[in-house]
Design an enzyme around this catalytic site. Structure first.
Site, mmCIF file in Angstrom:
data_model
loop_
_atom_site.group_PDB
_atom_site.id
_atom_site.type_symbol
_atom_site.label_atom_id
_atom_site.label_comp_id
_atom_site.label_asym_id
_atom_site.label_seq_id
_atom_site.Cartn_x
_atom_site.Cartn_y
_atom_site.Cartn_z
ATOM 1 N N GLY A 1 -10.895 -7.810 -7.670
ATOM 2 C CA GLY A 1 -11.012 -7.768 -9.121
ATOM 3 C C GLY A 1 -12.136 -8.655 -9.628
ATOM 4 N N GLU B 1 -13.814 1.744 -0.467
ATOM 5 C CA GLU B 1 -12.746 0.881 -0.982
ATOM 6 C C GLU B 1 -13.142 -0.596 -0.855
ATOM 7 O OE1 GLU B 1 -8.064 -0.243 -0.195
ATOM 8 O OE2 GLU B 1 -9.329 0.381 1.465
ATOM 9 N N ARG C 1 5.095 5.847 -2.278
ATOM 10 C CA ARG C 1 4.631 7.065 -1.604
ATOM 11 C C ARG C 1 5.731 8.129 -1.607
ATOM 12 N NH1 ARG C 1 1.215 3.850 3.208
ATOM 13 N NH2 ARG C 1 -0.240 2.899 1.748
ATOM 14 N N ASP D 1 -12.268 4.032 3.796
ATOM 15 C CA ASP D 1 -11.160 3.082 3.752
ATOM 16 C C ASP D 1 -11.650 1.688 4.149
ATOM 17 O OD1 ASP D 1 -8.251 2.544 3.603
ATOM 18 O OD2 ASP D 1 -8.489 2.114 5.746
#
Ligand code: NAG
Ligand code: NAG
Ligand code: NAG
Ligand code: NAG
Ligand code: NAG
Ligand code: NAG
Ligand code: NAG
Ligand code: NAG
Ligand code: NAG
Length: 534
Positions: free
Chosen positions: A258, A254, A368, A230
């Site tokens: 972009g 992670e 979620r 993470d």
């Protein structure tokens, strides 16, 4: 359990993860497809599907519930799962909710009792391995967490943390404010509101050793085949390869950006073996939302040029940190095209739970939704499409393992279409995605990628065609549906399309056919909208 060949830190520093490409773990992961499970939201121990819950708080999904529903995941052809972090989190309910997601670590050496027991977590690994599925676990190294009432600097009782039980293992408090300045976004604390994310001093040699020892034990205790790291971008560069080496398994870190160079440098400098593919994630939204398909084609080319190896990036259209695809784009045909690309692009397909049910929640925590609210509907259109395509991908890999190392050729691209051909002749998959939506016209699209007179099946409609002397087939386009082609003789006996019919034109639902080959837009626009990204 799958492990990399061991190699020394010195070798790792010299050669980066180039050496890992010869290790079993990376090779094996390349051929996998991952279903991402947020444990609190996947399945409850009692199997109940009617419980309502508050999305900021615990909804009480468990590892036992997950074990009981592995058929649902394997039924879609997935060969690996990635689950939420497994360690003990803080218990408080805060201004930003509870730690149901698992990212608010307090004790790395205790399991999260909300999710289950040590034995249940081991059982999960066993059940997966019995199914020849791999087990990826999300790990947090950037920060430990403490609730606070927004008094600055946050008052943190470091003695509560395990193993980093002292202030000396952490950076001094400052708020991340400069999202393009690595020193700031790596050393300061993320989002100080309600929860203090005490930023770990990963430059400290002592911390490197302590977290390395921990992850090694975690991987060993729970037979873990791979890790997701993470917030890898928020940890200093030098820490990452040492941590991956200690884990001894494949890692996806992670790196939320972009921008090609920002992400690819993690591979080219040997910091991480794999990353979720954020480079193609952004155009995978825009091309279905008013933009030209060239944006995706260009992002693919940029990723190939900039990164070491796009075949170990995780292609995705959704995850737990971004709005659902259907939050902005409702159309089912467009969702099918996005899913088709995720599953058949170069790299490791990664599907976030609920995508197969066309969930449409927006930003966190509304993205979620508990999967049980779908009643695990295996007749849902995207569930079916995922099963069909993953089964084909698994077959292509079985027929020719280099399917996964062969970078796909772009055989057709225009503003509305992207067609790729992936794999060696004899087991190649040719597929076309388009952005016309379910209101799209009917027309015939010539597509290459085969040899003269090949008998070919479009596996989403189970229709057959024969390739022309030039190796082209005709794709009968309509209603914006994607197309996936495979050699008929290679499907014989596999259960994919046991019965077929001859492909024929689809009646237009929406007026005149459009020309097959449209003019192409310039590629320069691609990154224009990306300046705001992390
Ligand atoms: C891959 O990365 C390593 C550094 O980790 C570098 O030495 C190598 O040249 C790169 N290979 C390619 C094909 O970019
Ligand atoms: C989850 O479990 C806790 C503790 O057992 C309970 O208090 C809570 O009501 C449950 N939440 C839901 C949504 O079932
Ligand atoms: C925050 O303030 C509330 C109300 O005074 C109190 O109940 C709670 O314990 C405090 N939380 C923390 C983490 O200090
Ligand atoms: C931290 O910085 C962010 C900008 O990155 C800002 O929105 C936020 O209000 C700041 N929080 C504090 C507690 O200073
Ligand atoms: C691994 O298991 C051993 C033996 O039960 C235990 O002492 C240790 O704390 C565990 N480590 C982790 C990281 O879970
Ligand atoms: C598909 O691409 C065309 C050309 O760029 C664009 O005009 C159209 O809006 C796109 N369609 C969708 C549904 O995004
Ligand atoms: C998808 O649905 C079709 C039509 O109902 C069915 O024939 C096919 O078996 C399903 N495919 C999979 C992989 O579930
Ligand atoms: C064959 O298909 C390709 C697209 O893959 C196209 O560019 C070409 O024009 C087609 N050839 C014929 C003769 O239709
Ligand atoms: C499929 O395989 C069977 C048994 O090997 C064979 O008899 C049949 O002709 C094959 N069909 C096609 C279409 O190749």
């Amino acid at each position: 359990m799958v492990k990399t060949h061991s190699f020394t830190l010195a070798a790792a520093a010299l050669a980066g993860f180039a050496s890992l490409t010869h290790g079993a773990s990376l090779e094996d992961w390349r051929s996998r497809s991952i279903y991402q499970v947020m444990v609190d939201r996947f399945a409850r121990t009692d199997g109940s599907t009617d419980a309502a819950c508050v999305l900021y708080e615990w909804c009480n999904g468990t590892w036992a519930g997950l074990i009981n529903n592995l058929d649902y995941i394997q039924g879609m052809g997935f060969t690996a799962i990635q689950i939420s972090p497994v360690v003990k989190n803080m218990e408080q309910n805060t201004a930003v909710g509870e730690a149901y997601h698992g990212y608010w670590t307090v004790d790395d050496y205790a399991v999260n009792e909300h999710f289950g027991t040590v034995d249940e977590l081991k059982q999960l690994a066993d059940e997966l391995h019995k199914r020849d599925m791999y087990f990826m676990v999300d790990v947090v190294v950037n920060n430990f967490a403490a609730a606070f009432n927004n008094t600055l600097p946050p008052p943190v009782d470091y003695s509560k943390f395990n193993p980093l039980n002292n202030e000396k293992y952490f950076h001094k408090y400052c708020n991340v404010t400069e999202w393009d300045n690595p020193t700031n976004y790596q050393d300061c604390w993320l989002y100080p509101y309600g929860v203090a994310l005490a930023d770990v001093d990963t430059e400290s040699a002592e911390v490197v050793t302590m977290l390395g020892d921990w992850v090694k034990e975690l991987v060993s205790n729970y037979s873990i085949d791979g890790i997701r790291i993470d917030a890898a971008k928020h940890v200093d560069d030098a820490f990452l390869p040492q941590f991956v080496e200690a884990a001894g398994v494949f890692a996806m870190g992670e790196v939320l950006t972009g921008v090609t160079d920002d992400m690819c440098r993690y591979q080219t400098k040997g910091l991480l073996p794999g990353m979720p593919n954020y480079l193609e994630y952004y155009p995978l939204q825009t091309v279905f939302n008013g933009h030209s398909m060239w944006e995706l084609a260009t992002a693919r080319s940029n990723a190939q040029a900039g990164c070491n190896d796009t075949t170990v990036l995780g292609t995705f259209a959704e995850n737990h940190d971004v709005p659902r695809f259907a939050a902005a784009i409702e159309d089912m045909a467009l969702a099918k095209n996005a899913m088709t690309y995720v599953l058949l692009n170069d790299g490791i397909p990664t599907v976030y739970q609920g995508q197969e049910q066309h969930f449409s929640g927006n930003s966190t925590p509304f993205n979620r939704e508990p999967v049980w609210s779908s009643k695990y509907d295996t007749t849902a259109p995207l569930y079916n499409l995922t099963a069909q395509i993953n089964t084909l991908r698994n077959l292509a890999i079985k027929l020719s393992p280099d399917y996964v190392t062969t970078v796909a050729d772009q055989i057709l691209v225009d503003v509305n279409h992207l067609c790729l051909r992936k794999g060696k002749s004899g087991s190649q998959i040719v597929f076309c995605i388009n952005n016309q939506s379910s209101k799209g016209p009917s027309y015939e699209l010539p597509v290459g990628g085969f040899a003269a007179n090949d008998e070919v099946v479009e596996i989403l409609t189970c229709t057959t065609s024969t390739a022309s002397a030039g190796g082209n087939i005709t794709a009968y386009m309509g209603a914006g549906e994607p197309k996936v082609f495979f050699l008929a003789n290679a499907l014989n006996g596999t259960g994919i399309c046991p019965t077929t019919s001859v492909a024929k034109p689809i009646a237009s639902t929406n007026g005149a056919p459009i020309a097959a080959a449209l003019s192409s837009l310039g590629a320069a626009v691609v990154l224009a909208s990306m300046a705001f990204l992390l």
